[in-house]
Scaffold this motif. Structure first.
Motif, PDB file in Angstrom:
ATOM      1  N   ASP A   1       2.744   1.471  -3.439  1.00 31.82           N
ATOM      2  CA  ASP A   1       1.805   1.823  -4.508  1.00 31.82           C
ATOM      3  C   ASP A   1       1.453   3.311  -4.448  1.00 31.82           C
ATOM      4  OD1 ASP A   1       1.796  -0.803  -5.377  1.00 31.82           O
ATOM      5  OD2 ASP A   1      -0.130  -1.291  -4.446  1.00 31.82           O
ATOM      6  N   LYS A   2       1.185   3.816  -3.254  1.00 32.31           N
ATOM      7  CA  LYS A   2       0.859   5.235  -3.087  1.00 32.31           C
ATOM      8  C   LYS A   2       2.037   6.113  -3.516  1.00 32.31           C
ATOM      9  CE  LYS A   2      -0.540   8.620   0.371  1.00 32.31           C
ATOM     10  NZ  LYS A   2      -0.802   8.864   1.791  1.00 32.31           N
TER      11      LYS A   2
ATOM     12  N   ALA B   1       0.831  -1.207   0.000  1.00 28.40           N
ATOM     13  CA  ALA B   1       0.000   0.000   0.000  1.00 28.40           C
ATOM     14  C   ALA B   1       0.864   1.255   0.000  1.00 28.40           C
ATOM     15  CB  ALA B   1      -0.950   0.000   1.187  1.00 28.40           C
ATOM     16  N   HIS B   2       1.907   1.259   0.834  1.00 24.97           N
ATOM     17  CA  HIS B   2       2.798   2.430   0.903  1.00 24.97           C
ATOM     18  C   HIS B   2       3.520   2.628  -0.428  1.00 24.97           C
ATOM     19  CE1 HIS B   2       5.602   5.362   2.588  1.00 24.97           C
ATOM     20  NE2 HIS B   2       6.484   4.770   1.797  1.00 24.97           N
TER      21      HIS B   2
ATOM     22  N   ARG C   1       2.426   6.154  -7.305  1.00 23.01           N
ATOM     23  CA  ARG C   1       1.409   6.984  -7.964  1.00 23.01           C
ATOM     24  C   ARG C   1       1.770   8.472  -7.897  1.00 23.01           C
ATOM     25  NH1 ARG C   1      -2.060   3.262  -5.499  1.00 23.01           N
ATOM     26  NH2 ARG C   1      -2.492   4.696  -3.782  1.00 23.01           N
TER      27      ARG C   1
END
Length: 134
Positions: free
Chosen positions: A28-29, A25-26, A32
């Motif tokens: 991927d963020k 999650a970290h 982006r």
């Protein structure tokens, strides 16, 4: 990577290590949010920090985590302290490990640096505990 460039093995290893430590999650963020402006920097830290240093077999992820948090605390890099304290859920570094690291920070880098980092770690742990309860 820049247009036309291929991903190096060190970059691939760095991405794998970074995901193992910080979580999908970290990462991927963060991916982006990459722009043309900071892409070279992101590639550098992925290869150098994650693909070279963190990927070395000599120390465990737990050991690297403890040392990293102590160094970041000593240097006053608050956002990075918080990120790496959150990452202890993946590295195996315990709260007791981080307490011991903060004692070293207090003696070798100063009480104010340790005090600030302890406050940050406590906030992160409170958030993690609340997330577990939810």
């Amino acid at each position: 990577m820049a247009a036309g460039e291929t991903m190096s093995e060190r970059y691939r290893q760095g991405t794998k290590t970074r995901r193992a430590v910080l979580g999908d999650a970290h990462v991927d963020k963060a991916e982006r949010a990459v722009t043309d402006f900071d892409r070279p920097f992101q590639e550098l830290i992925t290869e150098a920090a994650w693909g070279t240093v963190w990927a070395r077999p000599t120390w465990t992820a737990r050991e690297r985590s403890i040392v990293t948090i102590a160094l970041l605390a000593a240097l006053g890099h608050d956002e990075e302290v918080a990120m790496h304290v959150r990452a202890t859920a993946n590295t195996g570094a315990t709260r007791e490990d981080i307490t011991e690291a903060m004692l070293h920070v207090a003696i070798y880098a100063g009480v104010p640096a340790a005090n600030r980092a302890i406050r940050i770690a406590k906030q992160v742990y409170e958030t993690l505990d609340a997330e577990k309860e939810a």
